[in-house]
Design a protein around this motif. Structure first.
Motif, mmCIF file in Angstrom:
data_model
loop_
_atom_site.group_PDB
_atom_site.id
_atom_site.type_symbol
_atom_site.label_atom_id
_atom_site.label_comp_id
_atom_site.label_asym_id
_atom_site.label_seq_id
_atom_site.Cartn_x
_atom_site.Cartn_y
_atom_site.Cartn_z
ATOM 1 N N LEU A 291 -7.082 -9.714 -18.319
ATOM 2 C CA LEU A 291 -8.263 -8.736 -18.722
ATOM 3 C C LEU A 291 -8.752 -9.236 -20.043
ATOM 4 O O LEU A 291 -9.713 -9.269 -20.469
ATOM 5 N N LEU A 303 -13.884 -4.043 -21.755
ATOM 6 C CA LEU A 303 -12.476 -4.737 -21.243
ATOM 7 C C LEU A 303 -11.344 -5.042 -21.937
ATOM 8 O O LEU A 303 -10.139 -4.884 -21.623
ATOM 9 N N SER A 307 -7.788 -3.544 -21.017
ATOM 10 C CA SER A 307 -6.705 -4.721 -21.310
ATOM 11 C C SER A 307 -5.594 -3.930 -22.194
ATOM 12 O O SER A 307 -4.412 -3.992 -21.897
#
Length: 396
Positions: A291, A303, A307
């Motif tokens: 990610l 994202l 992550s």
């Protein structure tokens, strides 16, 4: 046991958790503010990674130098020493008129964290009332890792809301440390001072019986703590340069998410079998790195946060269950040596890769460095997954 005694024990337990968390808050306060320091002092992104490495060196020095001192002079004096060193760090950062003060502040912060890492966890376990013995270890983890995450979030929030972004967070922390010092009065001493005891360094060591498990556990610890180091030292530059977001609060949220997820995963998933936890942790950290590698070229804040959360959960499982496996495989009289060695490996991993990433950033740029780092950590996760059978039979 009388109601008064029960109340006193609960207050002491809460107080030592508060002290632990407050000291650990100070260790991550500078992270969201690094971009402001770069602007103020004109240093490069690699300097921020060196600042972080100086902190890790302080932690390791304290672990080795004073790791067993609380057994001689008592828990409370060592906890007080951690508070005072953290207070000195807060004052140096709140002054913050020269780059040298920042480095000195990080050294003192590292010493304080090292003292609390070795003494704070034991103090929490010893202060726990009988009714809370079963959750004491998880709460110690929450105070430690949760304090790291809370420090980043509070620094970002306070710097965003006040006209003194590089000073106000540390003034706030100094006030919290004063409260921690007062809270220490509620903590009972659990160690009888040994008048004839001799001070010695806490020598890290790996017993022969635990070497196989230690090697396997260290892979996960290195990967997990390297990711922590990256998010703590380089992530502010990622957010500002790659994503174009210049908000200390956003930086604080991104970095705090990792440590918060680590603490939550260790508490919520604290009853898994060791092998299952190592497998899950390896998978989560691997996915987190994928990610991260996708988030950077897409410049996606969402994202990046996902992550951070996924990676944090993986790191928490790998580290806590790796430690549990090492303790289970080590004879009682060698456990202090083995856990010290494990923490030294972890703090080397949190600093050395971050330094390398900082210098790589100058050569290749932030996004390529982050993607390359994620790829290396993903490979380590695969190697860690492949060694899962070494944990078979470890204490669950």
């Amino acid at each position: 046991m009388t109601a008064e005694t029960d109340t006193r024990q609960n207050l002491g337990f809460a107080a030592v958790l508060f002290v632990f968390a407050v000291v650990m808050i100070g260790t991550t306060l500078p992270t969201p503010i690094y971009p402001q320091y770069q602007a103020a002092f004109g240093f490069s992104g690699s300097t921020t990674t060196v600042l972080f490495a100086v902190y890790a060196a302080g932690v390791i020095a304290a672990l080795i130098g004073v790791g067993q001192l609380s057994q001689i002079i008592g828990r409370k004096p060592m906890l007080l020493a951690g508070i005072l060193l953290s207070f000195v760090s807060a004052i140096l950062f709140s002054i913050g008129t020269a780059e040298g003060l920042l480095f000195a502040g990080r050294i003192f912060s590292g010493f304080s964290a090292g003292i609390l890492t070795s003494t704070g966890t034991v103090a929490v376990l010893e202060q726990a009332p009988a009714a809370r013995k079963a959750v004491a270890g998880a709460l110690a983890t929450a105070a430690n890792i949760g304090g790291l995450g809370l420090g980043m979030f509070l620094a970002g929030l306070v710097s965003q809301l006040t006209p003194w972004p590089t000073r106000a967070p540390f003034v706030m922390h100094a006030l919290l440390l004063v409260l921690a010092g007062l809270a220490l009065l509620l903590v009972r001493e659990t160690v009888k001072k040994q008048q004839d005891a001799r001070f010695r360094l806490q020598r890290p060591g790996i017993p022969r019986e635990a070497r196989s498990v230690f090697g396997a556990a260290s892979i996960g610890a290195v990967a997990g703590f390297a990711v922590c180091g990256l998010y703590s030292s380089v992530a502010p530059n990622f957010v500002g340069t790659v994503l174009g977001i210049h908000s200390a609060l956003v930086v604080g949220v991104v970095t705090a998410s990792l440590f918060a997820a680590s603490a939550v995963a260790q508490i919520v998933l604290g009853k898994l079998a060791v092998v299952r936890a190592i497998v899950l942790g390896s998978i989560l950290l691997f996915v987190g790195m994928i990610l991260l590698a996708v988030a950077l070229p897409l410049a996606s804040l969402a994202l990046l946060i996902v992550s951070s959360v996924v990676s944090g959960a993986g790191q928490g499982l790998l580290f806590s269950y790796g430690l549990r496996a090492i303790v289970g495989a080590t004879p009682d009289d060698r456990r202090t040596e083995a856990t010290s060695a494990y923490f030294v490996v972890a703090y080397l991993a949190i600093s050395v890769p971050a330094i390398l990433a900082g210098f790589a950033e100058r050569l290749f740029g932030l996004a390529p460095t982050g993607i390359g780092f994620a790829a290396v950590m993903a490979v380590l996760c695969v190697i860690g997954f492949a060694t899962r059978k070494r944990f078979a039979g470890a204490a669950d």
